[in-house]
Design a protein around this motif. Structure first.
Motif, PDB file in Angstrom:
ATOM      1  N   VAL A 142       0.867  -1.182   0.000  1.00  0.00           N
ATOM      2  CA  VAL A 142       0.000   0.000   0.000  1.00  0.00           C
ATOM      3  C   VAL A 142       0.905   1.234   0.000  1.00  0.00           C
ATOM      4  O   VAL A 142       1.307   1.720   1.054  1.00  0.00           O
ATOM      5  N   PRO A 143       1.251   1.740  -1.179  1.00  0.00           N
ATOM      6  CA  PRO A 143       2.114   2.928  -1.233  1.00  0.00           C
ATOM      7  C   PRO A 143       1.389   4.149  -0.702  1.00  0.00           C
ATOM      8  O   PRO A 143       0.160   4.219  -0.750  1.00  0.00           O
ATOM      9  N   PHE A 144       2.161   5.114  -0.218  1.00  0.00           N
ATOM     10  CA  PHE A 144       1.556   6.341   0.299  1.00  0.00           C
ATOM     11  C   PHE A 144       0.892   7.127  -0.821  1.00  0.00           C
ATOM     12  O   PHE A 144      -0.196   7.691  -0.653  1.00  0.00           O
ATOM     13  N   VAL A 145       1.553   7.178  -1.972  1.00  0.00           N
ATOM     14  CA  VAL A 145       1.003   7.822  -3.170  1.00  0.00           C
ATOM     15  C   VAL A 145       1.371   6.966  -4.372  1.00  0.00           C
ATOM     16  O   VAL A 145       2.497   6.464  -4.454  1.00  0.00           O
ATOM     17  N   ASP A 146       0.439   6.806  -5.305  1.00  0.00           N
ATOM     18  CA  ASP A 146       0.719   6.103  -6.552  1.00  0.00           C
ATOM     19  C   ASP A 146       0.149   6.934  -7.693  1.00  0.00           C
ATOM     20  O   ASP A 146      -1.014   6.805  -8.072  1.00  0.00           O
ATOM     21  N   LEU A 147       0.993   7.818  -8.251  1.00  0.00           N
ATOM     22  CA  LEU A 147       0.546   8.720  -9.304  1.00  0.00           C
ATOM     23  C   LEU A 147       0.300   7.995 -10.622  1.00  0.00           C
ATOM     24  O   LEU A 147      -0.426   8.493 -11.490  1.00  0.00           O
ATOM     25  N   GLY A 179       4.619  -3.476   4.627  1.00  0.00           N
ATOM     26  CA  GLY A 179       4.484  -2.969   3.273  1.00  0.00           C
ATOM     27  C   GLY A 179       3.535  -1.797   3.122  1.00  0.00           C
ATOM     28  O   GLY A 179       3.101  -1.481   2.012  1.00  0.00           O
ATOM     29  N   ILE A 180       3.199  -1.113   4.230  1.00  0.00           N
ATOM     30  CA  ILE A 180       2.250   0.004   4.204  1.00  0.00           C
ATOM     31  C   ILE A 180       2.996   1.299   4.530  1.00  0.00           C
ATOM     32  O   ILE A 180       3.601   1.432   5.601  1.00  0.00           O
ATOM     33  N   GLN A 181       2.964   2.225   3.617  1.00  0.00           N
ATOM     34  CA  GLN A 181       3.648   3.501   3.819  1.00  0.00           C
ATOM     35  C   GLN A 181       2.732   4.516   4.493  1.00  0.00           C
ATOM     36  O   GLN A 181       1.507   4.450   4.358  1.00  0.00           O
ATOM     37  N   SER A 182       3.323   5.447   5.224  1.00  0.00           N
ATOM     38  CA  SER A 182       2.567   6.515   5.889  1.00  0.00           C
ATOM     39  C   SER A 182       3.437   7.762   5.937  1.00  0.00           C
ATOM     40  O   SER A 182       4.606   7.745   5.557  1.00  0.00           O
ATOM     41  N   LEU A 206      -0.938  11.262  11.939  1.00  0.00           N
ATOM     42  CA  LEU A 206      -0.312  10.362  10.989  1.00  0.00           C
ATOM     43  C   LEU A 206      -1.172  10.342   9.724  1.00  0.00           C
ATOM     44  O   LEU A 206      -2.400  10.259   9.805  1.00  0.00           O
ATOM     45  N   SER A 207      -0.536  10.427   8.577  1.00  0.00           N
ATOM     46  CA  SER A 207      -1.244  10.422   7.303  1.00  0.00           C
ATOM     47  C   SER A 207      -1.185   9.030   6.689  1.00  0.00           C
ATOM     48  O   SER A 207      -0.101   8.463   6.523  1.00  0.00           O
ATOM     49  N   PHE A 208      -2.352   8.499   6.351  1.00  0.00           N
ATOM     50  CA  PHE A 208      -2.459   7.197   5.716  1.00  0.00           C
ATOM     51  C   PHE A 208      -2.431   7.337   4.188  1.00  0.00           C
ATOM     52  O   PHE A 208      -2.668   8.428   3.664  1.00  0.00           O
ATOM     53  N   PRO A 209      -2.179   6.260   3.468  1.00  0.00           N
ATOM     54  CA  PRO A 209      -2.228   6.322   2.003  1.00  0.00           C
ATOM     55  C   PRO A 209      -3.550   6.900   1.511  1.00  0.00           C
ATOM     56  O   PRO A 209      -4.622   6.539   2.009  1.00  0.00           O
ATOM     57  N   MET A 210      -3.457   7.814   0.530  1.00  0.00           N
ATOM     58  CA  MET A 210      -4.652   8.463  -0.020  1.00  0.00           C
ATOM     59  C   MET A 210      -4.346   8.951  -1.435  1.00  0.00           C
ATOM     60  O   MET A 210      -3.463   9.789  -1.621  1.00  0.00           O
ATOM     61  N   TYR A 211      -5.073   8.428  -2.399  1.00  0.00           N
ATOM     62  CA  TYR A 211      -4.921   8.845  -3.796  1.00  0.00           C
ATOM     63  C   TYR A 211      -6.033   8.197  -4.611  1.00  0.00           C
ATOM     64  O   TYR A 211      -6.609   7.176  -4.200  1.00  0.00           O
TER      65      TYR A 211
END
Length: 378
Positions: free
Chosen positions: A8-13, A316-319, A354-359
């Motif tokens: 789960v990437p933090f951002v996946d453009l 495997g989870i970015q924040s 804390l910021s969770f993955p969001m996109y």
């Protein structure tokens, strides 16, 4: 020991760009063929389209969101000797923009439930030198326009919005950028509407302000070699404008995906509330565009924030943390005269958020994975 693959990437453009890659490449090639790399046709087209999307008459592309604040404030007549109210828990670019305009930033504490500027506290910071307030529509949620307009009228000060994280956000019947005298946007790549590099824009319905920003961004010259202002070189590149012009028609859908992902997070995290995981409050419903999805990790939670980040990373989870140090405690700005304890809400948030993955494209399975891993913490 090797790091686990990121699930789960933090951002996946790439999820945004892949479906429109052909259109983006065509737009770039058009600029190359025209050769109008500076203040070219795509800049004018995007300025018009974006300002209309914000519900205002004019847009002026500049090199960055920071420059948009600086040049926008200058065009509004804010400068040396003026004080400008700014939240203490914004990204430092807000403060830098005010300082570069020549004005003095006066920091204000935030509402602990939303992280937005507390207008009651802002009222107590007003002096005869106060000329403007820069409400930051933080994380994608607008400061209440109705409350802002009442505040500005009551104290006879100007509203200049920092909407760098709030592209097409809505609240009280207003869109971000349409509330104040003018507003600043950033098109940094990770923003809801991001370029392939830096970029920014000042939007306004005041023709004189728009023309002044156009002059200031281009060496202070309203026409070539005729310099009426002490300006600078701050222009949105034509290639970046062309890319943004391709992306803009998709923005509303992408924002809706962000909002839906946030609602999924909210629902799944309800069971962890008693444990000490509390999302920041959404007071805008569908109008919140969730540039970031931010939660608080309270002292009752079994692990510290840093330990939670490490725990998620191992799985495997970015924040991220936005932002770990409030503006008044940044070493570069000691001269503003603030100390630890001056803004307790901002200081506490900086220690607990804390910021969770969001996109756009973040799927339910990935959100469930984030929450399920948190639920396993004992």
């Amino acid at each position: 020991m090797t790091s686990p693959s990121v699930t789960v990437p933090f951002v996946d453009l790439s999820l945004q760009h892949r479906p429109i890659e052909t259109a983006i490449n065509q737009a770039i090639q058009t600029v190359i063929q025209r050769g109008d790399f500076v203040l070219g046709e795509a800049v004018k087209s995007f300025e018009t389209a974006f300002s209309q999307a914000c519900g205002v008459n004019y847009g002026v592309g500049v090199a960055s969101g920071t420059d948009a604040i600086t040049l926008g404030l200058k065009a509004c007549g804010i400068g040396h000797g003026d004080e400008v109210l700014v939240p203490a828990n914004t990204f430092i670019a807000t403060v830098i923009g005010v300082i570069h305009s020549g004005a003095t930033p006066i920091l204000v504490d935030c509402d602990p439930q939303t992280a937005l500027i507390d207008l009651n506290r802002a009222a107590k910071a007003i002096t005869p030198k106060t000329k403007a307030i820069v409400p930051v529509h933080l994380y994608g949620q607008m400061v209440s326009p109705r409350e802002l307009l009442d505040f500005a009228q009551a104290y006879d000060i100007l509203i200049f919005e920092d909407a760098a994280q709030a592209h097409l956000a809505e609240r009280d019947g207003y869109r971000a950028g349409s509330v104040g005298k003018a507003a600043a946007f950033s098109f940094y790549p990770s923003k809801n509407l991001g370029a392939f590099g830096n970029g920014g824009m000042v939007v306004t319905s005041d023709e004189e302000i728009a023309q002044t920003v156009r002059t200031l961004r281009n060496y202070g010259a309203p026409s070539k070699y005729y310099h009426t202002e002490a300006g600078t070189n701050s222009r949105l590149d034509t290639i970046q404008a062309a890319i943004l012009g391709v992306k803009l028609p998709h923005l509303q859908q992408w924002n809706q995906q962000r909002n839906q992902a946030a609602k999924t997070y909210d629902h799944l995290l309800e069971s962890l509330g008693e444990k000490g995981i509390i999302p920041l409050e959404n007071q805008s419903d569908l109008g919140h565009v969730y540039h970031l999805y931010v939660i608080q990790i309270l002292e009752t939670f079994p692990l510290t924030r840093e330990a939670v980040q490490d725990y998620l990373k191992e799985r495997g989870i970015q924040s991220g943390i936005h932002y770990p140090i409030p503006c008044h405690l940044q070493p570069a700005y000691k001269s503003l005269g603030y100390n630890l304890g001056d803004f307790p809400n901002a200081e506490k948030l900086c220690q607990t958020i804390l910021s969770f993955p969001m996109y756009p494209g973040l799927n339910q399975q990935q959100i469930e994975e984030v929450v399920e891993q948190l639920a396993l913490i004992k």
